[in-house]
Write an enzyme that holds these catalytic residues in place. Structure first.
Site, mmCIF file in Angstrom:
data_model
loop_
_atom_site.group_PDB
_atom_site.id
_atom_site.type_symbol
_atom_site.label_atom_id
_atom_site.label_comp_id
_atom_site.label_asym_id
_atom_site.label_seq_id
_atom_site.Cartn_x
_atom_site.Cartn_y
_atom_site.Cartn_z
ATOM 1 C CB CYS A 1 -0.980 -0.050 1.177
ATOM 2 S SG CYS A 1 -2.352 1.117 1.000
ATOM 3 C CG HIS B 1 -3.555 -3.473 3.329
ATOM 4 N ND1 HIS B 1 -2.488 -3.090 4.114
ATOM 5 C CD2 HIS B 1 -4.100 -2.335 2.840
ATOM 6 C CE1 HIS B 1 -2.402 -1.770 4.116
ATOM 7 N NE2 HIS B 1 -3.365 -1.278 3.346
ATOM 8 C CD GLU C 1 -1.200 -6.065 5.571
ATOM 9 O OE1 GLU C 1 -0.874 -6.352 4.403
ATOM 10 O OE2 GLU C 1 -1.710 -4.970 5.891
#
Lengths: 237, 244
Positions: free
Chosen positions: B110, B219, B221
């Site tokens: 990001c 994202h 994660e």
């Protein structure tokens, strides 16, 4: 290259900006600043108990303050005021034992001093007001108890502290039995405030919070010991 | 050391925990978990002195998500919706340039992907809704746009260029979450290799001259698809074996 100081961290549900109660690895900014101002390079070590191999890449370990240790670590049941975070205990124990094996320089702050004690076979008082009958070590929420510390004049800590012996405490547990460590400083009520291991290169625990004033006497000593570690490691390579 | 050591750029933030309010060096745990789940050992790298010496101890680095990058870095005035942290910008731009110079394997997530563009002479769109006319790249904070039954707000496909490193990793298309209001305009030295097919917003960049320098606008994660982190861990372990 500056010596790298690894700082153990908390995991807490934290809120900031648009985020609410997100599990977050964190350590008060005071610790990273204290290391930076003392000439070290701080890295924050998130909890992980798989192994302590990260210690092969850092030069010193800083055990930060935080919640109570789980009393099972020193053979007791949790008392009514004990608030533990067992998931943090496991990772920090792995790191501390690994650092002792490697004879890395170690500074323990508050909970970090208590961890040093427990790993040295010692025990803690679980709630000091019950033991001491006063609250001078934690006067109130967010209030540090200002005290004078009495130091053993032959100790490492006495050489570091010099003439200014004012300390700022914020804890409700304390060292009962220091195990194999040496108590080298006490509060006026007799409570251990400093532990050391004179047999090792640099193992020092303080019950107060030197990071709040970014105390260069203590963080400088850790960084200096870690610089020697770095120099030695470079010579070995 | 068996596991590659992966640095995660962290930041100083005023956070609340229960009734406590403190300035903390911090990072959401999902980044840490993504590194540990893919075989790395995570350490957090906080903004620091103008020094990049810490890179010598790392095998790889993740430039993590966060606030907007100061448009002064590419010579543009600040948009009213742009919120910056110049201390973090300065530190991360320096770390990224040094890491690129050293050939350290890197993943940008990001903001970290946007930093790749800015660090190498590129620029950003400061507020996507002005450009594409909708807010669908910014899901509500705390939501999971990839969850079963979630609305398609903050979720979209990415089409990946054939022949790119990203294509070998992700294949031709994938579906991602989306939590951003800025985007890359000019990718600098990086190559754009993935786009949102609806509006052509750049979603993946990679560096043609580095063994592993990948940026993703989403994202990973926060999802179970950790291929980007696994690829970083693998590249980091490989770079370390070569160095040893």
């Amino acid at each position: 290259m500056r010596p790298i100081i690894g700082i153990t961290s908390y995991v807490l549900p934290a809120s900031w900006g648009v985020w609410t109660d997100l599990p977050t690895a964190l350590v008060p900014h005071d610790y990273t600043e204290a290391v930076r101002l003392a000439g070290g390079r701080a890295v924050v070590l998130p909890p992980d108990d798989l192994d302590a191999d990260v210690l092969d890449r850092i030069d010193g370990l800083l055990l930060a303050g935080g919640a109570d240790l789980h009393p099972s670590l020193y053979g007791q049941e949790p008392g009514p005021y004990t608030v533990a975070q067992p998931d943090r205990d496991a990772g920090e124990l792995t790191l501390l034992r690994g650092a002792l094996d490697r004879d890395l320089p170690i500074l323990g702050v508050c909970r970090g001093m208590q961890l040093l004690t427990v790993v040295a076979g010692g025990t803690l008082h679980q709630h000091l007001p019950d033991t001491l009958g006063h609250e001078k070590h934690r006067p109130g929420p967010g209030v540090y108890g200002s005290q004078q510390v009495l130091l053993d004049p032959e100790s490492r800590i006495a050489a570091l502290m010099g003439d200014d012996l004012t300390i700022n405490c914020f804890h409700h547990q304390g060292v009962a039995d220091p195990g194999s460590l040496t108590v080298t400083g006490r509060a006026t009520d007799g409570l251990p405030e400093v532990v050391e291991d004179p047999e090792r290169r640099f193992v020092l625990g303080v019950q107060w919070h030197p990071e709040v004033s970014r105390d260069r006497r203590l963080f400088g000593a850790l960084v200096a010991a870690a610089s020697k570690e770095l120099t030695q490691a470079c010579a070995d390579r | 050391m068996r596991r590659p050591l992966i640095g995660l750029t962290a930041y100083a933030e005023q956070i609340h925990h229960g009734r406590n309010d403190l300035m903390a060096a911090m990072l959401p745990m999902n980044y840490v978990k993504a590194v540990h789940a893919t075989g790395g050992r995570a350490v957090l790298i906080t903004p620091d002195d103008p020094g990049t010496d810490v890179l010598e101890s790392l095998d790889g680095i993740v430039f993590c998500g966060g606030g907007d990058i100061d448009p002064a870095n590419w010579g543009a005035p600040r948009h009213p919706a742009t919120e910056v942290d110049t201390v973090r910008d300065t530190s991360e731009l320096m770390l990224m340039r040094a890491a690129l110079e050293a050939g350290l394997p890197m993943l940008g997530v990001c903001r970290g992907m946007q930093l790749m563009a800015v660090a190498t002479g590129g620029s950003l769109h400061q507020h996507l809704p002005d450009l594409v006319g909708h807010e669908r790249h910014r899901a509500a904070a705390g939501t999971d746009p990839l969850a079963a039954g979630a609305s398609d707000y903050g979720r979209h496909d990415v089409v990946v260029e054939e022949g790119s490193a990203a294509h070998r990793l992700f294949g031709r298309t994938l579906t991602v979450n989306s939590f951003h209001h800025q985007a890359i305009a000019d990718p600098g030295e990086f190559l754009p290799v993935g786009w949102c097919p609806d509006d052509q917003v750049i979603e993946i960049v990679e560096h043609p001259g580095r063994s592993f320098a990948l940026g993703v606008q989403w994202h990973p994660e926060r999802t179970s698809d950790l291929r980007a982190f696994a690829a970083l861990a693998e590249a980091s372990a490989r770079a370390r074996a070569v160095a040893a």
